[in-house]
Write a protein that holds these residues in place. Structure first.
Motif, PDB file in Angstrom:
ATOM      1  N   PHE A   1       0.824  -1.206   0.000  1.00  0.00           N
ATOM      2  CA  PHE A   1       0.000   0.000   0.000  1.00  0.00           C
ATOM      3  C   PHE A   1       0.869   1.272   0.000  1.00  0.00           C
ATOM      4  N   GLU A   2       1.997   1.229   0.699  1.00  0.00           N
ATOM      5  CA  GLU A   2       2.905   2.369   0.721  1.00  0.00           C
ATOM      6  C   GLU A   2       3.416   2.697  -0.672  1.00  0.00           C
ATOM      7  N   ARG A   3       3.909   1.671  -1.385  1.00  0.00           N
ATOM      8  CA  ARG A   3       4.471   1.897  -2.711  1.00  0.00           C
ATOM      9  C   ARG A   3       3.381   2.288  -3.721  1.00  0.00           C
TER      10      ARG A   3
ATOM     11  N   GLN B   1      -8.449  -6.020   8.891  1.00  0.00           N
ATOM     12  CA  GLN B   1      -7.057  -5.579   8.966  1.00  0.00           C
ATOM     13  C   GLN B   1      -6.833  -4.319   8.131  1.00  0.00           C
ATOM     14  N   VAL B   2      -7.367  -4.326   6.900  1.00  0.00           N
ATOM     15  CA  VAL B   2      -7.180  -3.183   6.010  1.00  0.00           C
ATOM     16  C   VAL B   2      -7.866  -1.944   6.581  1.00  0.00           C
ATOM     17  N   ALA B   3      -9.082  -2.125   7.084  1.00  0.00           N
ATOM     18  CA  ALA B   3      -9.805  -0.993   7.664  1.00  0.00           C
ATOM     19  C   ALA B   3      -9.054  -0.426   8.864  1.00  0.00           C
ATOM     20  N   SER B   4      -8.550  -1.313   9.708  1.00  0.00           N
ATOM     21  CA  SER B   4      -7.804  -0.865  10.888  1.00  0.00           C
ATOM     22  C   SER B   4      -6.552  -0.096  10.482  1.00  0.00           C
TER      23      SER B   4
ATOM     24  N   ILE C   1      -7.558   3.410   9.061  1.00  0.00           N
ATOM     25  CA  ILE C   1      -8.286   4.277   9.991  1.00  0.00           C
ATOM     26  C   ILE C   1      -7.481   4.574  11.251  1.00  0.00           C
ATOM     27  N   LYS C   2      -6.736   3.572  11.746  1.00  0.00           N
ATOM     28  CA  LYS C   2      -6.112   3.703  13.066  1.00  0.00           C
ATOM     29  C   LYS C   2      -4.630   4.023  13.050  1.00  0.00           C
ATOM     30  N   THR C   3      -3.979   3.923  11.890  1.00  0.00           N
ATOM     31  CA  THR C   3      -2.549   4.242  11.857  1.00  0.00           C
ATOM     32  C   THR C   3      -2.326   5.558  11.110  1.00  0.00           C
ATOM     33  N   ARG C   4      -1.276   6.262  11.513  1.00  0.00           N
ATOM     34  CA  ARG C   4      -0.994   7.559  10.890  1.00  0.00           C
ATOM     35  C   ARG C   4      -0.675   7.397   9.403  1.00  0.00           C
ATOM     36  N   ASN C   5       0.172   6.426   9.078  1.00  0.00           N
ATOM     37  CA  ASN C   5       0.507   6.207   7.672  1.00  0.00           C
ATOM     38  C   ASN C   5      -0.727   5.824   6.865  1.00  0.00           C
ATOM     39  N   GLY C   6      -1.568   4.971   7.455  1.00  0.00           N
ATOM     40  CA  GLY C   6      -2.771   4.548   6.763  1.00  0.00           C
ATOM     41  C   GLY C   6      -3.707   5.710   6.486  1.00  0.00           C
ATOM     42  N   ARG C   7      -3.884   6.591   7.466  1.00  0.00           N
ATOM     43  CA  ARG C   7      -4.758   7.756   7.266  1.00  0.00           C
ATOM     44  C   ARG C   7      -4.216   8.660   6.174  1.00  0.00           C
ATOM     45  N   THR C   8      -2.895   8.823   6.139  1.00  0.00           N
ATOM     46  CA  THR C   8      -2.292   9.636   5.085  1.00  0.00           C
ATOM     47  C   THR C   8      -2.555   9.011   3.706  1.00  0.00           C
ATOM     48  N   ARG C   9      -2.376   7.718   3.623  1.00  0.00           N
ATOM     49  CA  ARG C   9      -2.514   7.047   2.322  1.00  0.00           C
ATOM     50  C   ARG C   9      -3.967   6.899   1.880  1.00  0.00           C
ATOM     51  N   SER C  10      -4.895   6.984   2.820  1.00  0.00           N
ATOM     52  CA  SER C  10      -6.309   6.910   2.441  1.00  0.00           C
ATOM     53  C   SER C  10      -6.751   8.148   1.671  1.00  0.00           C
ATOM     54  N   ARG C  11      -5.883   9.151   1.632  1.00  0.00           N
ATOM     55  CA  ARG C  11      -6.192  10.323   0.796  1.00  0.00           C
ATOM     56  C   ARG C  11      -6.276   9.945  -0.671  1.00  0.00           C
ATOM     57  N   LEU C  12      -5.494   8.919  -1.064  1.00  0.00           N
ATOM     58  CA  LEU C  12      -5.472   8.516  -2.469  1.00  0.00           C
ATOM     59  C   LEU C  12      -5.896   7.065  -2.686  1.00  0.00           C
TER      60      LEU C  12
END
Length: 287
Positions: A154-156, A188-191, A194-205
């Motif tokens: 997901f990061e890449r 797992q994906v939702a958590s 929604i719950k991690t800083r990196n995940g929230r940033t990446r949910s922008r795109l």
């Protein structure tokens, strides 16, 4: 404009594959259907019928590219394409119609088809991402947290979207799992998003809720499966010491052409393939 990331795995049985690979192939939305149609036409061209008609499902890479396929393909000189297709169709329609020529033709058709699939993906500007973990990699103790290989994928994918003009959105498409496994993965994906800083940033795109498919779109899951298999058995990065299969080298070169890479403003090279020794989320590692 948006991009779909088709995700599949290879070697998850932890038995025979040298590496456990999680791979994703990103396709721009407007190119998805044309690519599916051309892949379908390619099956008709190489085998004389859709592989679904022969196998009752999309053929997996482990059925198309095992060592046996290359051994059978080499037992006769290359067969002329039209004759190869006719012979391959005959044995696919009637598995009892075994002959040296038919077995050779089917094996040669499988290799040629996989090579063409990867070439076609490159022509449609597909982008590949992958993680490779040894079979003895340390794993999370439970299903509460998402594995590190998914986080890297997901990061890449986010880096790719963020560096593409217009900041297009991306969405995730997984091969259909049984309901229990799908429910776990969804959680797992939702958590993560929604719950991690990196995940929230990446949910922008990246749209955080994945899709699961089993219809015509599995043609592109098959493409991803081929990429994952070739990486597991043939591609080696620094620190990957397991033996590779030399006969897969031409396909490895095709896969490398799909690999995501980008250079940062500071001159650092970011790659879409990564060798991972520990599959536990960062927060679960010992200090």
């Amino acid at each position: 404009m948006s991009w779909a990331l088709f995700i599949d795995e290879s070697g998850q049985d932890q038995k025979h594959s040298p590496y456990e690979v999680l791979a994703g192939v990103a396709i721009e939305d407007r190119k998805i259907w044309p690519l599916i149609r051309q892949l379908s036409d390619a099956q008709q061209h190489f085998f004389g019928l859709r592989l679904y008609e022969a196998y009752g499902q999309e053929a997996k890479a482990k059925e198309l590219l095992p060592r046996k396929t290359f051994r059978l393909a080499a037992q006769m000189p290359p067969i002329e394409p039209a004759q190869r297709t006719a012979l391959a169709r005959e044995i696919l329609l009637d598995g009892t119609a075994v002959s040296k020529a038919r077995l050779t033709a089917l094996a040669q058709a499988k290799i040629a088809y996989c090579d063409f699939v990867l070439k076609l993906a490159h022509q449609h500007d597909a982008i590949a991402f992958a993680t490779m973990a040894p079979q003895d990699a340390v794993r999370p103790p439970n299903d509460d947290a998402m594995r590190k290989d998914y986080a890297f994928l997901f990061e890449r994918f986010y880096y790719f979207l963020n560096g593409t003009p217009g900041d297009p959105m991306g969405y995730l498409i997984f091969d259909e799992l049984d309901k229990a496994k799908s429910h776990v993965l969804l959680g797992q994906v939702a958590s993560y998003f929604i719950k991690t800083r990196n995940g929230r940033t990446r949910s922008r795109l990246i749209i955080p809720e994945p899709f699961f498919v089993h219809s015509d779109l599995t043609t592109l899951i098959q493409l991803t499966d081929i990429v994952a298999y070739v990486i597991s058995w043939g591609l080696r990065l620094k620190g990957m010491n397991a033996e590779s299969r030399e006969e897969l080298s031409p396909l490895v070169n095709r896969v490398k052409r799909l690999r995501f890479s980008r250079e940062t403003e500071g001159g650092e090279k970011i790659w879409g393939f990564k060798h991972i020794q520990d599959l536990r989320p960062t927060g679960l590692k010992p200090a």
